[in-house]
Design a protein around this motif. Structure first.
Motif, short mmCIF file in Angstrom:
data_model
loop_
_atom_site.label_atom_id
_atom_site.label_comp_id
_atom_site.label_asym_id
_atom_site.label_seq_id
_atom_site.Cartn_x
_atom_site.Cartn_y
_atom_site.Cartn_z
N ARG A 152 -5.49 3.51 4.67
CA ARG A 152 -5.66 2.06 4.72
C ARG A 152 -5.84 1.56 6.16
O ARG A 152 -6.66 0.68 6.43
N HIS A 189 1.96 -4.62 6.69
CA HIS A 189 1.06 -4.23 5.61
C HIS A 189 1.84 -3.59 4.47
O HIS A 189 1.60 -3.87 3.29
N LYS A 241 2.92 -5.02 0.27
CA LYS A 241 2.54 -4.30 -0.96
C LYS A 241 3.72 -3.45 -1.43
O LYS A 241 3.68 -2.21 -1.39
N TRP A 270 1.49 -2.38 10.85
CA TRP A 270 1.51 -1.47 9.72
C TRP A 270 2.72 -1.75 8.84
O TRP A 270 2.63 -1.70 7.61
N PHE A 278 3.39 4.55 0.66
CA PHE A 278 2.63 4.89 1.86
C PHE A 278 3.33 6.01 2.63
O PHE A 278 4.53 6.21 2.51
N ARG A 280 3.42 -0.32 -3.86
CA ARG A 280 2.62 0.84 -3.51
C ARG A 280 3.41 1.75 -2.56
O ARG A 280 4.33 1.31 -1.88
N GLU A 326 -2.21 5.38 1.86
CA GLU A 326 -1.72 4.90 0.57
C GLU A 326 -1.83 6.03 -0.44
O GLU A 326 -2.92 6.57 -0.67
N SER A 352 -9.65 2.46 5.31
CA SER A 352 -9.78 2.18 3.87
C SER A 352 -10.67 3.19 3.17
O SER A 352 -11.27 2.88 2.14
#
Length: 222
Positions: A101, A51, A55, A48, A60, A58, A180, A153
């Motif tokens: 996500r 991930h 990005k 995680w 989270f 973005r 997200e 997702s």
């Protein structure tokens, strides 16, 4: 390790055609808790964290949810048979929603012994003898799921919990989602739990509990 404080939850019986109309809410059998953690906290799972790092533009949040199922008591009879926990992610703008996500677990399993007992038929002097034939040695095992997640997702992930042979549906069951966020909006999560309780005399009873209902939903970001 993240520590989540649990709170008692009232399970309200579902009304069904032909079912009893005087069922009382089920108390003291389910506790629930949650925590909202930043995406860079130390307990974030490594995949995680990767991930999130991939990005950087973005935002989270790590949403942790814990359902704790308690054994039957004289005041709350019956055994948990199956349960589900659903999360509805939303914002102050109906047109956009946060997305889970990644979810955990996708599947959590336990080993269950598999019986290898077979049928043995013996014919002697015109007589048929039918019996059970159980091979010697230990029984093989297979993994069966006790928690299964859906909706990666998606804005509405869900987890199922069930009892299996040798593993009653009791104790703490943590699940989590990497959410997200929608920037510049109030991001919230609303949780709904449904459960089936099986009683020897009453059969199966279905209950629901809406957790953190609007306007008291879990706030992920303002």
């Amino acid at each position: 390790m993240t520590e989540v404080r649990l709170h008692d939850v009232e399970l309200v019986p579902e009304r069904t055609l032909g079912g009893p109309t005087d069922d009382e809410p089920l108390l003291g059998r389910l506790t629930f808790g949650w925590d909202v953690l930043p995406a860079d906290h130390e307990d974030m799972p490594a995949p995680w964290a990767s991930h999130v790092r991939a990005k950087p533009d973005r935002e989270f949040r790590h949403l942790v949810l814990v359902c704790s199922f308690r054994p039957a008591t004289p005041a709350g009879k019956g055994e948990f048979r199956h349960a589900s926990l659903g999360v509805a992610l939303s914002t102050s703008d109906d047109g956009v929603r946060p997305v889970a996500r990644l979810i955990d677990p996708g599947e959590r399993t336990r080993p269950v012994a598999v019986s290898r007992t077979g049928m043995k038929v013996t014919v002697t002097t015109g007589l048929v003898d039918v019996g059970l034939d159980k091979p010697s040695g230990g029984e093989p095992e297979r993994n069966e799921w006790i928690v299964r997640g859906h909706g990666a997702s998606q804005p509405d992930p869900q987890w199922e919990f069930r009892r299996i042979k040798g593993f009653p549906l009791v104790g703490d069951h943590p699940v989590a989602a990497l959410v997200e966020l929608v920037p510049g909006r109030l991001n919230t999560a609303e949780v709904l739990v449904a459960a089936e309780v099986e009683h020897r005399s009453w059969g199966i009873r279905r209950y629901r509990a809406r957790l953190a209902p609007s306007p008291h939903a879990i706030v992920l970001a303002r």
